[in-house]
Design a protein around this motif. Structure first.
Motif, PDB file in Angstrom:
ATOM      1  N   ILE A 206       1.064  -1.301   0.148  1.00  0.00           N
ATOM      2  CA  ILE A 206       0.054   0.149  -0.254  1.00  0.00           C
ATOM      3  C   ILE A 206       0.822   1.133   0.011  1.00  0.00           C
ATOM      4  O   ILE A 206       1.850   1.154   0.716  1.00  0.00           O
ATOM      5  CB  ILE A 206      -0.970  -0.134   1.139  1.00  0.00           C
ATOM      6  CG1 ILE A 206      -1.901  -1.043   1.075  1.00  0.00           C
ATOM      7  CG2 ILE A 206      -1.644   1.325   1.404  1.00  0.00           C
ATOM      8  CD1 ILE A 206      -2.795  -1.482   2.583  1.00  0.00           C
TER       9      ILE A 206
ATOM     10  N   CYS B 189       0.822   5.438   0.841  1.00  0.00           N
ATOM     11  CA  CYS B 189       0.102   6.448   1.834  1.00  0.00           C
ATOM     12  C   CYS B 189       0.559   7.891   1.856  1.00  0.00           C
ATOM     13  O   CYS B 189       1.626   7.936   1.237  1.00  0.00           O
ATOM     14  CB  CYS B 189       0.132   6.010   3.530  1.00  0.00           C
ATOM     15  SG  CYS B 189      -0.408   4.333   3.626  1.00  0.00           S
TER      16      CYS B 189
ATOM     17  N   CYS C  35      -0.983   9.977   7.159  1.00  0.00           N
ATOM     18  CA  CYS C  35      -1.869   8.780   7.284  1.00  0.00           C
ATOM     19  C   CYS C  35      -1.926   8.484   8.673  1.00  0.00           C
ATOM     20  O   CYS C  35      -0.961   8.443   9.406  1.00  0.00           O
ATOM     21  CB  CYS C  35      -1.476   7.669   6.429  1.00  0.00           C
ATOM     22  SG  CYS C  35      -2.350   6.151   6.419  1.00  0.00           S
TER      23      CYS C  35
ATOM     24  N   CYS D 206      -3.831   3.672  -0.413  1.00  0.00           N
ATOM     25  CA  CYS D 206      -4.540   3.524   1.032  1.00  0.00           C
ATOM     26  C   CYS D 206      -5.885   3.880   0.807  1.00  0.00           C
ATOM     27  O   CYS D 206      -6.160   4.947   0.618  1.00  0.00           O
ATOM     28  CB  CYS D 206      -3.777   4.247   2.054  1.00  0.00           C
ATOM     29  SG  CYS D 206      -4.445   4.061   3.764  1.00  0.00           S
TER      30      CYS D 206
ATOM     31  N   ARG E 149      -7.528   4.475   3.859  1.00  0.00           N
ATOM     32  CA  ARG E 149      -7.760   5.374   4.948  1.00  0.00           C
ATOM     33  C   ARG E 149      -7.231   6.717   4.623  1.00  0.00           C
ATOM     34  O   ARG E 149      -8.129   7.694   5.037  1.00  0.00           O
ATOM     35  CB  ARG E 149      -6.956   4.809   6.190  1.00  0.00           C
ATOM     36  CG  ARG E 149      -7.569   3.474   6.744  1.00  0.00           C
ATOM     37  CD  ARG E 149      -6.664   3.030   8.104  1.00  0.00           C
ATOM     38  NE  ARG E 149      -7.180   4.104   9.000  1.00  0.00           N
ATOM     39  CZ  ARG E 149      -6.563   3.808  10.229  1.00  0.00           C
ATOM     40  NH1 ARG E 149      -5.990   3.230  10.629  1.00  0.00           N
ATOM     41  NH2 ARG E 149      -7.266   4.876  11.082  1.00  0.00           N
TER      42      ARG E 149
END
Length: 375
Positions: free
Chosen positions: A36, A38, A42, A69, A71
């Motif tokens: 991933i 980010c 993050c 990502c 999030r």
């Protein structure tokens, strides 16, 4: 930063440890253990240093096989302005890609529009962005699609069309390959019928002097009511008919509403909005470089949020940030590159000129670790 390979890996990791918002959009962290990538801010637990490698663009991360990502959502990071000014050709190419130049054309056509060879263009992209032109275009489509999925009620077919994918099948296959799931599963609410215009929230790096921007737009004859700017879309220029409105939203965000029945025109309209409102500007880099000039340092400190009002249609050979329309400043402004237009803007707003006491031998400030990472 002149080369993508010059990114200071250790300085970037220190920024990630503190989740320093100043670096949001300047680089991305790729986590080798999860696959991933980010943003520096993050909220997830910071991986070990040996599990991270940093790249200057989201396109470089995706080309290396990392997926965004879910999030921190890299598509919500401020537009990448760190590369602006490193290469005139790259800047012009990115502006064309953002407007959809590779959605229906190829790299050879793009290189021809720029007056360079295809191999040379690929080499410049690899040097400055760490990714090929087609990878940059693919990432632009994916990140715009994700923003549309999260922020609008457009159907998946409409999202595919509005983000520049040639077909729904290609759209689905791309998301399946990147995220291991169909794009519809990324939407947090159920499918709803879409009504009205497409409303998106676009990011920028604060500070932003909205009062000065709107005053300039009014002075040149643009349609501005209160804090809302608007413009009619023209089929000849925009590929669609309709209307676009722009107004400030939350800090670091601007709200854009595009009303048109032809969604394929959306990428080009958003690219022009970013140019008109200079949403990709990097105030910190501009202030750092221009402040090396003693005549500009106090002006920049007093008005750090000044932005360059751009033209809706711009076919200039030089990127807007480095254009200079005042011949009397040509010699002095050489040290302002690649921000000559901002230097001239600060002088114009302050009603001042670079005086005879200007010291061209003034030394530039030392570059810190943070500056190396952010440059």
């Amino acid at each position: 930063m002149e080369n993508a390979s010059e990114l200071d890996q250790e300085a970037c990791y220190r920024a990630v440890l503190t989740r320093d918002a100043r670096f949001d959009g300047r680089f991305f962290g790729c986590v080798k253990s999860t696959g991933i990538y980010c943003r520096p801010v993050c909220p997830a637990r910071t991986p070990r240093r040996e599990n991270m490698v940093f790249v200057v663009t989201a396109a470089a991360a995706e080309e290396a096989g990392f997926r965004a990502c879910l999030r921190c959502r890299p598509e919500t990071a401020p537009d990448m302005g760190a590369w602006r000014g490193t290469s005139n050709t790259v800047s012009r190419a990115l502006a064309l890609i953002e407007a959809g130049a590779l959605d229906g054309g190829d790299v050879d056509d793009l290189a021809g529009r720029l007056g360079v060879g295809e191999r040379h263009l690929r080499r410049l992209f690899r040097q400055h962005l760490g990714a090929a032109p087609v990878s940059v275009a693919q990432t632009r489509r994916v990140l715009l699609a994700k923003a549309l999925i999260h922020q609008t009620d457009l159907s998946m077919a409409q999202v595919a069309l509005a983000s520049g994918f040639g077909s729904v099948r290609r759209f689905n296959e791309t998301f399946q390959a990147l995220y291991g799931r169909p794009p519809s599963t990324l939407r947090r609410h159920g499918e709803r019928a879409h009504e009205g215009g497409v409303i998106l929230s676009l990011p920028y790096r604060p500070p932003y002097d909205w009062e000065a921007m709107m005053a300039t737009l009014i002075a040149r004859g643009d349609s501005v009511t209160g804090a809302r700017w608007s413009r009619s879309l023209d089929r000849a220029a925009d590929g669609a008919e309709g209307r676009v409105t722009v107004e400030p939203a939350a800090p670091g965000r601007v709200s854009v509403c595009v009303e048109t029945a032809e969604l394929k025109a959306l990428p080009g309209v958003l690219a022009r909005v970013r140019r008109v409102f200079d949403l990709s500007a990097d105030p910190e880099a501009i202030a750092r470089d221009l402040s090396a000039d003693p005549a500009l340092a106090p002006l920049v400190a007093a008005r750090p949020g000044l932005r360059l009002p751009g033209s809706w249609i711009d076919e200039g050979a030089e990127p807007p940030n480095d254009r200079l329309n005042d011949d009397s400043l040509t010699q002095r402004a050489e040290r302002w590159r690649p921000w000559r237009a901002y230097g001239a803007l600060h002088l114009a707003v302050a009603g001042s000129r670079v005086g005879p006491g200007y010291d061209e031998r003034r030394a530039k400030p030392k570059e810190t670790d943070d500056a190396k990472c952010a440059a």
